[in-house]
Design a protein around this motif. Structure first.
Motif, PDB file in Angstrom:
ATOM      1  N   LYS A  40     -52.454  -7.240  21.587  1.00 27.40           N
ATOM      2  CA  LYS A  40     -53.487  -7.997  20.287  1.00 27.40           C
ATOM      3  C   LYS A  40     -53.331  -9.507  21.926  1.00 27.40           C
ATOM      4  O   LYS A  40     -54.345  -9.541  21.251  1.00 27.40           O
ATOM      5  CB  LYS A  40     -52.955  -8.261  19.144  1.00 27.40           C
ATOM      6  CG  LYS A  40     -53.611  -6.906  18.247  1.00 27.40           C
ATOM      7  CD  LYS A  40     -53.121  -7.364  16.851  1.00 27.40           C
ATOM      8  CE  LYS A  40     -53.778  -7.905  16.059  1.00 27.40           C
ATOM      9  NZ  LYS A  40     -53.770  -8.539  14.859  1.00 27.40           N
ATOM     10  N   THR A 173     -54.288  -7.164   8.802  1.00 25.03           N
ATOM     11  CA  THR A 173     -54.841  -8.353   9.739  1.00 25.03           C
ATOM     12  C   THR A 173     -56.525  -7.039   9.123  1.00 25.03           C
ATOM     13  O   THR A 173     -57.850  -7.829   9.531  1.00 25.03           O
ATOM     14  CB  THR A 173     -55.333  -8.984   9.995  1.00 25.03           C
ATOM     15  OG1 THR A 173     -55.293  -8.648  11.265  1.00 25.03           O
ATOM     16  CG2 THR A 173     -54.893 -10.393   9.914  1.00 25.03           C
ATOM     17  N   THR A 176     -55.098  -4.281  14.068  1.00 26.83           N
ATOM     18  CA  THR A 176     -54.972  -2.641  15.254  1.00 26.83           C
ATOM     19  C   THR A 176     -55.399  -1.454  15.213  1.00 26.83           C
ATOM     20  O   THR A 176     -55.775  -0.750  16.071  1.00 26.83           O
ATOM     21  CB  THR A 176     -53.112  -3.146  14.497  1.00 26.83           C
ATOM     22  OG1 THR A 176     -52.907  -4.455  14.998  1.00 26.83           O
ATOM     23  CG2 THR A 176     -52.966  -1.738  15.575  1.00 26.83           C
ATOM     24  N   THR A 278     -45.294  -0.289  15.568  1.00 26.98           N
ATOM     25  CA  THR A 278     -46.440  -1.331  15.654  1.00 26.98           C
ATOM     26  C   THR A 278     -44.852  -2.719  15.899  1.00 26.98           C
ATOM     27  O   THR A 278     -44.660  -3.768  15.858  1.00 26.98           O
ATOM     28  CB  THR A 278     -47.452  -1.588  14.903  1.00 26.98           C
ATOM     29  OG1 THR A 278     -46.744  -1.455  13.819  1.00 26.98           O
ATOM     30  CG2 THR A 278     -48.423  -1.187  15.329  1.00 26.98           C
TER      31      THR A 278
HETATM   32  C1  LIG Z   1     -45.218  -4.843  12.650  1.00 21.46           C
HETATM   33  C2  LIG Z   1     -46.535  -4.718  12.486  1.00 21.46           C
HETATM   34  N1  LIG Z   1     -47.125  -3.694  11.996  1.00 21.46           N
HETATM   35  C3  LIG Z   1     -48.351  -4.022  11.791  1.00 21.46           C
HETATM   36  C4  LIG Z   1     -49.582  -5.018  11.871  1.00 21.46           C
HETATM   37  C5  LIG Z   1     -50.697  -5.183  11.421  1.00 21.46           C
HETATM   38  O1  LIG Z   1     -51.620  -5.357  12.024  1.00 21.46           O
HETATM   39  P1  LIG Z   1     -52.995  -6.123  11.772  1.00 21.46           P
HETATM   40  O2  LIG Z   1     -52.851  -7.305  11.535  1.00 21.46           O
HETATM   41  O3  LIG Z   1     -53.661  -6.156  13.068  1.00 21.46           O
HETATM   42  O4  LIG Z   1     -53.800  -5.570  10.966  1.00 21.46           O
HETATM   43  C6  LIG Z   1     -48.619  -6.265  11.826  1.00 21.46           C
HETATM   44  C7  LIG Z   1     -49.455  -7.640  11.707  1.00 21.46           C
HETATM   45  O5  LIG Z   1     -48.818  -8.615  11.270  1.00 21.46           O
HETATM   46  C8  LIG Z   1     -46.866  -5.962  12.040  1.00 21.46           C
HETATM   47  O6  LIG Z   1     -46.552  -7.754  12.074  1.00 21.46           O
END
Ligand SMILES: Cc1ncc(COP(=O)(O)O)c(C=O)c1O
Length: 301
Positions: A40, A173, A176, A278
């Motif tokens: 991101k 948010t 992703t 993630t």
């Molecule tokens: C470890 C982890 N996975 C997934 C996400 C979700 O990402 P997004 O905010 O793009 O939906 C986050 C967001 O902070 C995160 O820290």
């Protein structure tokens, strides 16, 4: 210097059901700028550096245990760019050194500025006044979600990921999942495991991608940031079984739900399911501190 492209392998997680489960370990990119955060930030930072190679400066926003604050501070350290973190909660002003995420960000050279919850909520006003104060700074939104972020998530996909029927990711948010969805194949189903109760997410994702091959599944287990004993047990069992750590806010809840869905027969026989790890593992230390404060007898291993 710029953020480099990194190739992440996919590994199989053996399960006792008639589906095939795999994980793409974006958490291994870097122990601190881990997972989706790296991608991101990828175009946000690299495009900015192309235009401002001389005196770069990054500003962003986050809460006390924010993975995003940890990631931006690490990028700052890695690329030698000064940074400023706008942190939600004035009360942290005197005790931030006890908070592992904020102490870590500061060690990376990030200056911290604490604002009230009310000031924090009005991001537009806050951003405008920061842009006035630092006209050449890159201001990255909370959680890092913007168009560059969505396009950066494309780097999580490649020829190998086209081979899966389901692509699974945790959703905060929505940036992703929007990136995964935007660059997914039309015959793939993208499943977002939502950890925040936000009724606008579905629209945000549709608007960012103009695609509909996705589903959102509530995986909040009682609310954002709430950690139940069953979540901790799942994370610890998962680590014992597969040797892979998960954190309790996003990836732990996603994987717990994925296993529940597998048990319920949600996925047709022989489905190939890919889960994106993630990252966010820096949050485990802070979560364990909270669990201790609550006199809970469990910790995340
Ligand atoms: C470890 C982890 N996975 C997934 C996400 C979700 O990402 P997004 O905010 O793009 O939906 C986050 C967001 O902070 C995160 O820290």
């Amino acid at each position: 210097m710029k953020l480099p492209e990194i190739h992440i392998p996919i590994i199989e997680l053996p399960v006792n059901n008639n589906v095939k489960l795999f994980m793409k370990r974006e958490d291994l990119i870097d122990s601190q700028i881990s997972g989706n955060k790296y991608w991101k930030l990828f175009f946000n930072i690299n495009n900015y550096l192309e235009k401002n190679p001389e005196n770069p400066f990054i500003i962003t926003f986050g809460g006390a245990f924010s993975n995003h604050i940890a990631a931006v501070s690490s990028v700052g350290k890695m690329l030698n760019i000064p940074s400023l973190g706008i942190i939600r909660g004035e009360e942290l002003q005197d005790k931030w050194r006890d908070n592992p995420t904020l102490a870590f960000a500061n060690q990376n050279g990030m200056n911290l500025r604490f604002v009230t919850r009310e000031e924090y909520r009005d991001k537009e006003k806050l951003t405008q006044s920061l842009q006035k104060e630092f006209p050449d700074a890159l201001i990255v939104p909370e959680g890092g979600t913007n168009e560059d972020a969505v396009n950066g998530v494309k780097m999580m996909l490649n020829d190998e990921t086209k081979d899966f029927d389901y692509l699974c990711t945790a959703v905060g948010t929505g940036g992703t999942i929007a990136g995964i969805l935007k660059f997914s194949e039309d015959n793939q189903k993208v499943i977002g495991f939502t950890v925040v109760n936000d009724s606008s997410l579905e629209n945000t994702i549709s608007e960012l991608t103009l695609k509909q091959n996705f589903d959102l599944i509530d995986s909040s287990f009682g609310g954002y940031g709430k950690i139940k004993d069953e979540n901790i047990r799942f994370i610890n069992d998962f680590k014992e079984r597969y040797g892979i750590p998960l954190e309790p806010i996003y990836t732990g809840k996603m994987m717990q739900k994925v296993f529940e869905l597998i048990e319920e027969g949600y996925f047709p026989e022989n489905s190939k399911i890919l889960c994106f790890h993630t990252g966010g593992l820096q949050g485990i230390e802070g979560a364990n501190l909270l669990l201790q404060k609550q006199n809970r007898n469990l910790i995340i291993k």
